[in-house]
Write a protein that holds these residues in place. Structure first.
Motif: not given
Lengths: 518, 518
Positions: A396, A398, A413, A417-419, A421, A445-447, A497
């Motif tokens: 992913n 971000y 990432q 994994e959690p986005a 924040k 944060i922009e996905p 990450s």
């Protein structure tokens, strides 16, 4: 390759491919992503016809017949495509697309996805760089059809130059198909097709209100005498074929009178001829538009023409004449515009062809399409060239923003994994250099990914070209100036990450053979 | 422009336009002419649809309605097109096309004729230069689709690279449409899609005669042990995913086994893995083909792989193994090939993409389309840039040959001059430099123009692509080596007759304004 996958029983293995490039074009530090709408159109229509299959049968080495039955069933029904929004600013190593689906089918899509992305993004970026060089006040017109790779290359160029910030195109079919403003002037041939004033001696024009009608040639010759003394030129020496051409053009386009003035001599012929006709138009209530210069020293000539416009404007007390439009063309590239800016010039707009559409400074964007996962297991491609090593596994992406609204860093990432924040500190690492690490506390944060294709259909409404163009403009505004400057721009950071970093490097070591120095 | 012509009553004036360029591309001294077949196809179909006309009506400034009635009647029925044969070697300033017909109609054709000629000729010339660099013994494969200007740009590239001397393309649609041999290998993704030998443990292959069938993985591992000691590598260190991929590929293509060997490490993994599988194929009666290198130092790696092939060939007494094919790819351009030749390499063929199809060294050929005559009267375009001055009047072109069969000079003449005669002395002049003159006694004279379009139909049968390709090859053979060499080639002379020289310069003086120095 598809046959070998099929024969190895890999038809149904789910693969994940990343589409990305390794280096921004034109020595810059940003790229505009374009081509997604065409990619989605392609996915909507992808299949092999009977006739395609017959052809393949005729050219492939000996192949089991059942493979061709399989090819008939090939479709995009099991394909998922995640992508960055078209018109976004993108950076090296960040996959702009993640494509998931049966291994041989995704592989069959590869070349077309690359083809539709590479040039589109390259030329949109080129257009955006011309826009940055020229500034927002100048008109930028794309004149490249004649130098593009065939008619379709020309259409792509017009479409994506508009997306990247141009104002219009001379490609009329592109105007029709994509709703791009069409703009153009006349050519030298129009001027040389006239030889003397005899040819236009009967040309008349009614005033804008329709109240009167005048003989254009007679009035023009009167005005030529008047302005010649003001401008200190010899009226008998202006080319009378050119003057006739301008008169004919004025009779046809009294409200959009813009003349190419360099067929014979800008200062001694084209410019006074243009002004003489313009003053007739003015007397009839029309506003002439301006001139185009297509050769010579554009800084010098534009300043000289502007001075003439200002002199006439002042002498005759017609204010707007000082501000008539000066368009320049003739092999202009990004560097020419920077150089003109430095010298000082009086150009209001540029008509740009060759260097824009061929992307002369760097005619290809090196997008590649790399396998990163099969059947849930990550894949890595090593290489004799370290920068060609791929980042394994589905990922992913971000974009992390600073408090002032500027993009700080892109973060890749692992999928599970959690986005990150907003407001929370996150460790970002260089994907290959161990010691390059930093903490970031992003404000926003922009996905970057959206799911565009799944279950045999589009998952998002596709925006119109003008909306993509606006998106590109807004996106560029979020990028810091130092990333966008022409000379030695600062690289934008693309990071991974901590987990992804370790994941990459573990797999790298596991796959690199250990040799023996000898 | 067409509207202004129409409104000035110039609809029926017969105009003559020349299509030519001013400078050979790529720092060279020759160009291959291509694109004529497409131009003729365009002429056969040229017209404005109702829908085109509706669009034009919506975007043009205020225009008389009768103009659109005129546009409906526009066709190529009164157009005549003379051109040089497609595939011919051509030079600057020599018009490759002379187009005659009603002024506005010829003008409407301009951009399309340029579009169809510029890129076609440019990329064909690029291909011919790669061929000259590589020599006739090397295979040249076009791999450029992913970097071309859209799908149609890719098709044009494949077509005209073949015309210019390439042997095949990886663009399957181009193969299908234009009957070009399609060639390709597998990608890195095929290799990375396999992780270990388990995946191919059941793969079997029957011998060529069908007499026996073996388990490929078992036999390959045996061979890997044997050759490892010969080649002094560690068999356990070759990548077993790669080995599995090669085994799967061999099972699919036992008679055309060509592997990409740089996914992990050429010398320690790809090459020994390839050889192990190849020896199994050999034992079953097949002949493996070779390898592809896509990264690293291609001179060094190809020599190293060749040495390994020769060692194994000698040790195992299998002669042909020494001569297995080595294909190289990875951003190769013309200079790379010259450099490889200088260093010494063992490459048999090149897969070339980006630099070939984008013509990176010079991404546009500057063809222009200039009015030279209207209503029987000559037209000249002067310019702030002297080299942009046009040669007025309809012209004929002849190529004059020497006794040894080489082209000596191209000669442009006024249309009504008698053709030069073989064995007769003729004065040839530089078109712009007064003192540059020479006498020539040609052994053979070749008129360069044929009439291709007149009376609403084709006047010549159009040759097949392969015939145009052969013509280009023969044409290049007639050009002296010094005109074709890569470094500082000798310019080929393009000249005008004495009558044409005087005609140009009289008209030039008559049209150039005399100014006053101040």
């Amino acid at each position: 390759m598809a046959y070998a996958y099929w024969k190895s029983g890999k038809m149904s293995e789910t693969a994940v491919f990343d589409l990305f490039f390794r280096k921004n074009p034109f020595g810059g530090e940003f790229t505009i992503y374009a081509g997604l709408s065409e990619v989605l159109k392609f996915l909507s229509n992808f299949r092999y016809s009977e006739c395609d299959i017959e052809y393949l049968r005729s050219v492939l080495p000996p192949t089991e017949p059942a493979f061709f039955d399989y090819l008939k069933t090939v479709s995009t029904k099991d394909i998922k495509l995640y992508a960055v929004e078209e018109g976004s600013v993108i950076f090296p190593k960040v996959p702009v697309m993640r494509v998931e689906g049966p291994l041989p089918i995704v592989q069959l899509l590869e070349t077309t996805l690359l083809n539709l992305t590479n040039y589109a993004s390259l030329v949109a970026t080129n257009a955006a760089r011309f826009r940055l060089a020229a500034g927002n006040q100048k008109a930028l017109l794309e004149f490249g059809l004649r130098r593009a790779q065939g008619p379709d290359g020309g259409l792509s160029a017009s479409r994506y130059c508009y997306l990247g910030g141009f104002d219009g195109t001379s490609n009329v079919l592109a105007g029709k198909l994509f709703d791009i403003p069409v703009k153009g002037t006349h050519a030298h041939a129009f001027v040389t097709s006239f030889t003397n004033l005899e040819e236009v001696k009967h040309a008349t024009l009614a005033s804008k209100t329709g109240a009167q009608s005048v003989n254009l040639a007679e009035k023009t010759v009167e005005w030529l005498e008047k302005i010649s003394s003001i401008l200190n030129i010899i009226p008998g020496e202006t080319n009378k074929g050119e003057l006739a051409a301008f008169i004919a053009y004025a009779a046809s386009f009294p409200s959009s009178f813009l003349c190419l003035v360099d067929t014979y001599d800008v200062q001694r012929s084209g410019m006074p001829n243009f002004l003489a006709v313009s003053l007739v138009l003015h007397s009839l209530g029309y506003r002439p538009m301006g001139v185009r210069l297509d050769s010579g020293d554009l800084a010098y000539l534009s300043n000289s023409v502007r001075r003439a416009f200002m002199t006439i404007s002042m002498e005759l007390e017609i204010d707007y004449l000082a501000d008539l439009t000066i368009i320049a063309s003739n092999d202009i590239n990004e560097d020419t515009i920077h150089s003109l800016n430095q010298q000082g010039h009086a150009i209001d707009g540029f008509g740009i062809g060759t260097h824009l559409v061929t992307c002369q400074k760097q005619p290809a964007l090196g997008c590649v399409f790399k396998l990163v996962e099969v059947g849930g297991l990550p894949r890595i491609k090593l290489s004799e060239d370290v920068e060609k090593v791929t980042m394994p596994g589905a990922k992913n992406v971000y974009r992390l923003y600073s408090q002032d609204g500027h993009a700080l860093v892109d973060l890749l990432q692992r999928l599970d994994e959690p986005a990150p924040k907003a407001g929370e500190k996150v460790l970002v690492r260089h994907p290959f250099h161990e010691s390059k690490r930093a903490y970031v506390s992003p404000t926003r944060i922009e996905p970057l990914y959206k799911l565009y294709w799944a279950n045999e259909k589009l998952q998002e409404n596709l925006p119109h070209l003008i909306d993509i163009r606006n998106h590109a403009k807004q996106e560029l505004a979020k990028i810091r100036e130092d990333h966008k400057r022409a000379l030695n721009p600062t690289p934008y950071k693309v990071s991974v990450s901590d987990r992804l970093y370790n994941f990459i490097h573990d797999l790298w070591l596991a796959n690199a053979p250990i040799g023996e120095l000898s």
